[in-house]
Enzyme design. Structure first.
Site, PDB file in Angstrom:
ATOM      1  CG  ASP A 175      -2.016  -0.952   1.197  1.00 41.89           C
ATOM      2  OD1 ASP A 175      -2.013  -1.798   0.280  1.00 41.89           O
ATOM      3  OD2 ASP A 175      -2.906  -0.876   2.070  1.00 41.89           O
ATOM      4  CG  ASP A 176       0.260   3.828   2.269  1.00 46.30           C
ATOM      5  OD1 ASP A 176      -0.903   3.550   1.944  1.00 46.30           O
ATOM      6  OD2 ASP A 176       0.620   3.962   3.443  1.00 46.30           O
ATOM      7  CG  HIS A 226      -4.310   2.783  -0.519  1.00 44.28           C
ATOM      8  ND1 HIS A 226      -5.102   1.999   0.288  1.00 44.28           N
ATOM      9  CD2 HIS A 226      -3.366   3.297   0.311  1.00 44.28           C
ATOM     10  CE1 HIS A 226      -4.651   2.049   1.532  1.00 44.28           C
ATOM     11  NE2 HIS A 226      -3.602   2.833   1.579  1.00 44.28           N
ATOM     12  CG  HIS A 230      -3.422   7.190   2.999  1.00 48.20           C
ATOM     13  ND1 HIS A 230      -3.589   7.078   4.356  1.00 48.20           N
ATOM     14  CD2 HIS A 230      -3.062   5.967   2.560  1.00 48.20           C
ATOM     15  CE1 HIS A 230      -3.331   5.827   4.717  1.00 48.20           C
ATOM     16  NE2 HIS A 230      -3.014   5.134   3.636  1.00 48.20           N
ATOM     17  CE1 TYR A 267      -4.679   5.564   8.537  1.00 50.44           C
ATOM     18  CE2 TYR A 267      -6.506   6.545   7.327  1.00 50.44           C
ATOM     19  CZ  TYR A 267      -5.235   6.640   7.858  1.00 50.44           C
ATOM     20  OH  TYR A 267      -4.515   7.790   7.681  1.00 50.44           O
ATOM     21  CG  HIS A 319       2.494  -0.024   4.231  1.00 46.68           C
ATOM     22  ND1 HIS A 319       2.263  -0.920   5.243  1.00 46.68           N
ATOM     23  CD2 HIS A 319       1.356   0.693   4.072  1.00 46.68           C
ATOM     24  CE1 HIS A 319       1.030  -0.753   5.690  1.00 46.68           C
ATOM     25  NE2 HIS A 319       0.445   0.217   4.998  1.00 46.68           N
TER      26      HIS A 319
HETATM   27 NI    NI Z   1      -2.424   3.173   3.359  1.00 44.55          NI
END
Ligand code: NI
Length: 353
Positions: A175-176, A226, A230, A267, A319
């Site tokens: 993620d991210d 995603h 965020h 989350y 991540h």
């Molecule tokens: Ni995230």
């Protein structure tokens, strides 16, 4: 700025003219254009007995390793063409005011390279600025909309995916991202073992890293949504949730002509309110094992937790933000293959449930 500010504050106090609390706020935003030009915009706001907002920019060419000026990408002989277009645009926004702006480079060196347009700050102290879309100066300027960079023209090259439905499978997910610091090396590791993974990317990162996204698709990985930046979706209004999702789908589509089928809200939120805003072709997924890589930032902790808990058809959350995660993947991928797992995408797991 700090010294100037403090000096002026002192003068003010001496004169007894200050009626309110002085303020100094420095902010910046940045963009990487065409994976080469770094543009940073600094805004200095200060308020003593008057307030002012000064905008300054710095631009840097990573390839040539030098500061970037307007003449780095617009030829001197084309400066009057540029000046004309800027002045025309100015006429639209500053009615009644006549602005002289000679076609000399020094008048145009305070600029910010955004994703789709270049923004010129004409007078840095009163926020007079003009945005010119790259498309309107494509005859004189080599910069293009980010969306035109890195579009996959040869999507047929996606590698053939081997998958045995009777064999154990596991999905690594990251993620991210994307970013240039860890994502490319992560892709290298996965490629070395012919492993696939799923990347839940942020919409506002994708424009800056079209090549990284392109690699994901060409190397058989899955890209998921995603959200754009965020935000915690449950705290947003319905239309804002929808916008976070749609903007990200569009950003990815614009950069690599790929439409994510999965969304993982930040989350791992999966409330009814969020689900109600999802388009039909998007499935919300979370994970079954959370490595907590962001918390431990420890390679062994991530490796041990994953190997201890993993079973057939698990979805692992990591991540692509930490060197410790990268090292964990370097250990985990061959180990999982050794344990007879096929490393697949999340959609492949869902299709074989
Ligand atoms: Ni995230």
């Amino acid at each position: 700025y700090k010294n100037k500010f403090l000096k002026e504050c002192k003068t003010n106090i001496k004169q007894g003219s200050s009626e309110h609390m002085p303020e100094l706020i420095l902010t910046y935003r940045s963009n990487i254009k065409n994976e080469r030009y770094v543009s940073i915009m600094f805004t200095t706001y200060y308020s003593i007995n008057y307030s002012t907002n000064v905008i300054e920019t710095i631009n840097y060419d990573l390839k040539e390793d030098k500061l970037l000026t307007i003449d780095s990408f617009i030829d001197n002989k084309d400066m009057d063409v540029l000046a004309n277009r800027v002045i025309n645009k100015l006429k639209d926004i500053s009615v009644g005011e006549r602005i002289e702006l000679a076609p000399i480079t020094s008048n145009y060196n305070n600029f910010y390279l955004g994703a789709n347009s270049i923004r010129f700050f004409i007078r840095s102290d009163d926020n007079l600025d003009v945005s010119i879309p790259y498309i309107n100066i494509e005859d004189i300027c080599s910069l293009r909309d980010n969306k035109e960079v890195g579009i996959i023209t040869d999507i047929l090259n996606v590698p053939e995916k081997k998958l045995d439905p009777n064999k154990k499978m596991i999905a690594l997910s990251f993620d991210d991202g994307p970013n240039n610091r860890y994502t490319p090396e992560l892709l290298n590791i996965l490629k070395e073992y012919n492993a696939r993974a799923t990347f839940f990317v942020l919409g506002d990162h994708v424009e800056a890293f079209p090549k990284v996204l392109e690699r994901m698709v060409l190397e058989g990985h899955e890209i998921g949504n995603h959200t754009f930046d965020h935000k915690q979706l449950s705290k947003l209004k319905d239309n804002e949730i929808k916008e976070e999702i749609d903007k990200t789908q569009k950003a990815i589509k614009a950069v690599i002509d790929y439409e994510p089928k999965l969304i993982r809200p930040p989350y791992g939120e999966k409330t009814k309110k969020i689900k109600a805003q999802l388009p039909d072709n998007l499935t919300l997924v979370t994970w079954s094992i959370d490595t907590l890589d962001w918390k431990s930032k420890n390679t062994n902790t991530v490796v041990n937790k994953t190997l201890k808990e993993c079973k057939d058809k698990d979805i692992i959350l990591m991540h692509d933000l930490y060197p410790t995660t990268l090292e964990a993947v370097r250990i985990l991928v061959p180990e999982l293959i050794q344990q007879d797992y096929q490393l697949v995408t999340i959609s492949e797991i869902l299709e074989n449930q």
